[in-house]
Design an enzyme around this catalytic site. Sequence first.
Site, PDB file in Angstrom:
ATOM      1  N   GLY A 238      -8.355   7.157  -7.290  1.00  0.00           N
ATOM      2  CA  GLY A 238      -8.281   6.030  -8.219  1.00  0.00           C
ATOM      3  C   GLY A 238      -8.339   6.390  -9.685  1.00  0.00           C
ATOM      4  O   GLY A 238      -8.197   5.511 -10.541  1.00  0.00           O
ATOM      5  N   PRO A 273      -8.030  12.216  -4.916  1.00  0.00           N
ATOM      6  CA  PRO A 273      -7.121  11.820  -5.988  1.00  0.00           C
ATOM      7  C   PRO A 273      -5.654  11.873  -5.555  1.00  0.00           C
ATOM      8  O   PRO A 273      -5.238  12.806  -4.873  1.00  0.00           O
ATOM      9  CB  PRO A 273      -7.390  12.865  -7.077  1.00  0.00           C
ATOM     10  N   GLY A 274      -4.895  10.874  -5.942  1.00  0.00           N
ATOM     11  CA  GLY A 274      -3.454  10.877  -5.664  1.00  0.00           C
ATOM     12  C   GLY A 274      -2.705  10.820  -6.983  1.00  0.00           C
ATOM     13  O   GLY A 274      -2.179  11.812  -7.480  1.00  0.00           O
ATOM     14  N   ARG A 275      -2.712   9.613  -7.567  1.00  0.00           N
ATOM     15  CA  ARG A 275      -1.998   9.370  -8.817  1.00  0.00           C
ATOM     16  C   ARG A 275      -2.297  10.414  -9.890  1.00  0.00           C
ATOM     17  O   ARG A 275      -1.382  10.908 -10.556  1.00  0.00           O
ATOM     18  CB  ARG A 275      -2.378   7.979  -9.333  1.00  0.00           C
ATOM     19  N   ARG A 311       7.299  -0.091  -9.054  1.00  0.00           N
ATOM     20  CA  ARG A 311       6.055  -0.393  -9.775  1.00  0.00           C
ATOM     21  C   ARG A 311       6.221  -1.455 -10.866  1.00  0.00           C
ATOM     22  O   ARG A 311       5.394  -2.370 -10.949  1.00  0.00           O
ATOM     23  CB  ARG A 311       5.437   0.881 -10.372  1.00  0.00           C
ATOM     24  N   TYR A 315       3.914  -4.525  -9.759  1.00  0.00           N
ATOM     25  CA  TYR A 315       2.616  -4.605 -10.459  1.00  0.00           C
ATOM     26  C   TYR A 315       2.783  -4.954 -11.933  1.00  0.00           C
ATOM     27  O   TYR A 315       1.814  -4.881 -12.680  1.00  0.00           O
ATOM     28  CB  TYR A 315       1.890  -3.254 -10.409  1.00  0.00           C
ATOM     29  N   CYS A 343      20.289  -7.589  -6.737  1.00  0.00           N
ATOM     30  CA  CYS A 343      20.447  -9.028  -6.904  1.00  0.00           C
ATOM     31  C   CYS A 343      19.099  -9.743  -6.862  1.00  0.00           C
ATOM     32  O   CYS A 343      18.808 -10.494  -5.915  1.00  0.00           O
ATOM     33  CB  CYS A 343      21.373  -9.579  -5.821  1.00  0.00           C
ATOM     34  N   GLU A 344      18.256  -9.480  -7.827  1.00  0.00           N
ATOM     35  CA  GLU A 344      16.946 -10.112  -7.954  1.00  0.00           C
ATOM     36  C   GLU A 344      16.616 -10.126  -9.439  1.00  0.00           C
ATOM     37  O   GLU A 344      16.767  -9.091 -10.098  1.00  0.00           O
ATOM     38  CB  GLU A 344      15.842  -9.255  -7.300  1.00  0.00           C
ATOM     39  N   TYR A 371       3.633   6.969  -6.508  1.00  0.00           N
ATOM     40  CA  TYR A 371       4.038   5.631  -6.078  1.00  0.00           C
ATOM     41  C   TYR A 371       5.431   5.291  -6.607  1.00  0.00           C
ATOM     42  O   TYR A 371       5.719   4.163  -6.985  1.00  0.00           O
ATOM     43  CB  TYR A 371       2.979   4.587  -6.488  1.00  0.00           C
TER      44      TYR A 371
HETATM   45  C1  LIG Z   1      -4.527   5.230  -2.269  1.00  0.00           C
HETATM   46  C2  LIG Z   1      -5.799   5.882  -1.900  1.00  0.00           C
HETATM   47  C3  LIG Z   1      -6.245   6.996  -2.604  1.00  0.00           C
HETATM   48  C4  LIG Z   1      -5.537   7.550  -3.814  1.00  0.00           C
HETATM   49  O1  LIG Z   1      -5.626   6.678  -4.897  1.00  0.00           O
HETATM   50  P1  LIG Z   1      -5.058   7.124  -6.326  1.00  0.00           P
HETATM   51  O2  LIG Z   1      -5.247   5.933  -7.180  1.00  0.00           O
HETATM   52  O3  LIG Z   1      -3.633   7.464  -6.147  1.00  0.00           O
HETATM   53  O4  LIG Z   1      -5.872   8.286  -6.783  1.00  0.00           O
HETATM   54  C5  LIG Z   1      -7.400   7.610  -2.167  1.00  0.00           C
HETATM   55  N1  LIG Z   1      -8.100   7.141  -1.096  1.00  0.00           N
HETATM   56  C6  LIG Z   1      -7.699   6.060  -0.411  1.00  0.00           C
HETATM   57  C7  LIG Z   1      -8.497   5.593   0.746  1.00  0.00           C
HETATM   58  C8  LIG Z   1      -6.540   5.386  -0.783  1.00  0.00           C
HETATM   59  O5  LIG Z   1      -6.154   4.301  -0.101  1.00  0.00           O
END
Ligand SMILES: *Cc1c(COP(=O)(O)O)cnc(C)c1O
Length: 418
Positions: A238, A273-275, A311, A315, A343-344, A371
């Site tokens: 997150g 961490p992802g994002r 996105r 969002y 077409c949106e 994402y």
């Molecule tokens: C999506 C998700 C993440 C990664 O979130 P980011 O905002 O991309 O860092 C980590 N843990 C869980 C359980 C998630 O669903």
Amino acid sequence: MSLDRRDGILALDGLKLSEVAETFGTPCYVYSAASIIRNYQAFEHAFAEINPLICYAVKANSNLSILALLASMGAGFDIVSSGELERVRLAGGSPQRSVFSGVGKTAREIQDALREDIHCFNVESEAELSALARIAEDAQLIAPVSLRVNPDVDPKTHPYIATGLKEAKFGVSMQQAERIYQEAAKHPHLRMVGIDCHIGSQITEIEPYLEAATRLFEMVDQLTKTGLQLQHVDLGGGMGIRYQNEPAFPLEELARWLKPRLDERQLELILEPGRSIVADSGLLITEVLYIKSSEDKHFCVVDAAMNDLIRPSLYNAWQKIESIEPAGTDTEALHYDVVGPICETGDFLAKDRLLNTAAGQRLAVLDAGAYGFVMSSNYNSRPRAAEILIEAGTARVIRPRESLSALVKDELGCLTSS
Ligand SMILES: *Cc1c(COP(=O)(O)O)cnc(C)c1O
């Protein structure tokens, strides 16, 4: 990521993006391996004294070459499906260093993950816990379990990606958690090893993490008193990035706050961490097809659309857009809505952006590494974009542009001849 101008042309890690576009076509996603490595190492450095298990959240960008890059640096993975587990395996990642999140794991997915000896199941409900216990017993295995709790904190982000409020579908409430731990601890096929939360995405402040961690530590202490000693705390992912003018996420500050609290309880730390690993490591190149003006509006119609990058539509996300070619002398800077061919009315990449561009020129939508491609679809029968990775000064395809024949292949096989 390392962007600059060479002869007026936008370049990523020294490669001119106009040349990348000509070689690979548009729309295409371009990622920087160097940037992914830097972002991963930023976590390693900030948390060096804690030495956490960093489980990259696969759903942010699940391209096999990117997973392989992260696996080569020793990353673990946070997966949410058997499909993601399969990707981790194929990329040379370790299931034993991976955690399995998600509210709706199927029996088949639980079996797969058990068989792969996954590090931990992040369980989200009592019903899932019962299913896991039953499946583990059938397989004569012991499932390592963390309970995802819902700490009820407001991460102050977009409502669709706020996941730690008590009305969210995720996790179990703090009130229920203790009883569930006590009951599960008695089950011979469950091993209660941790507690986790994931309070949302694109969080730019530290306070929600401190609040959430405080509640998790309270629960750990409560369980310890009753003789149940957990081994780890998992604070999810997150961490936000700077799309516009957000502050940089204070990783070091979080690590400093956590260190004594983890030590005191002899807890290991897991992060997901992802994002923050991939978002600013990627961009989307798109070509301007038409400029279209009415009395009071200017549209820049491009060849990428909401099926490529959803996105902005989903969002209302803001991503910076830059012209790749230098501004022409025969065009002027105008405020454009940058829109795709779908077409949106909701099909836009940006609104009201000052750009000096023209048909045939190319734009880069920045911070598109997370994402982006993973949420793309074939809506309007549009093939999915190519993905390119820049590594050691060269650009290579890590996923070819989808072909029109691939788009219809499965259905063609189902056509009945009349
Ligand atoms: C999506 C998700 C993440 C990664 O979130 P980011 O905002 O991309 O860092 C980590 N843990 C869980 C359980 C998630 O669903």
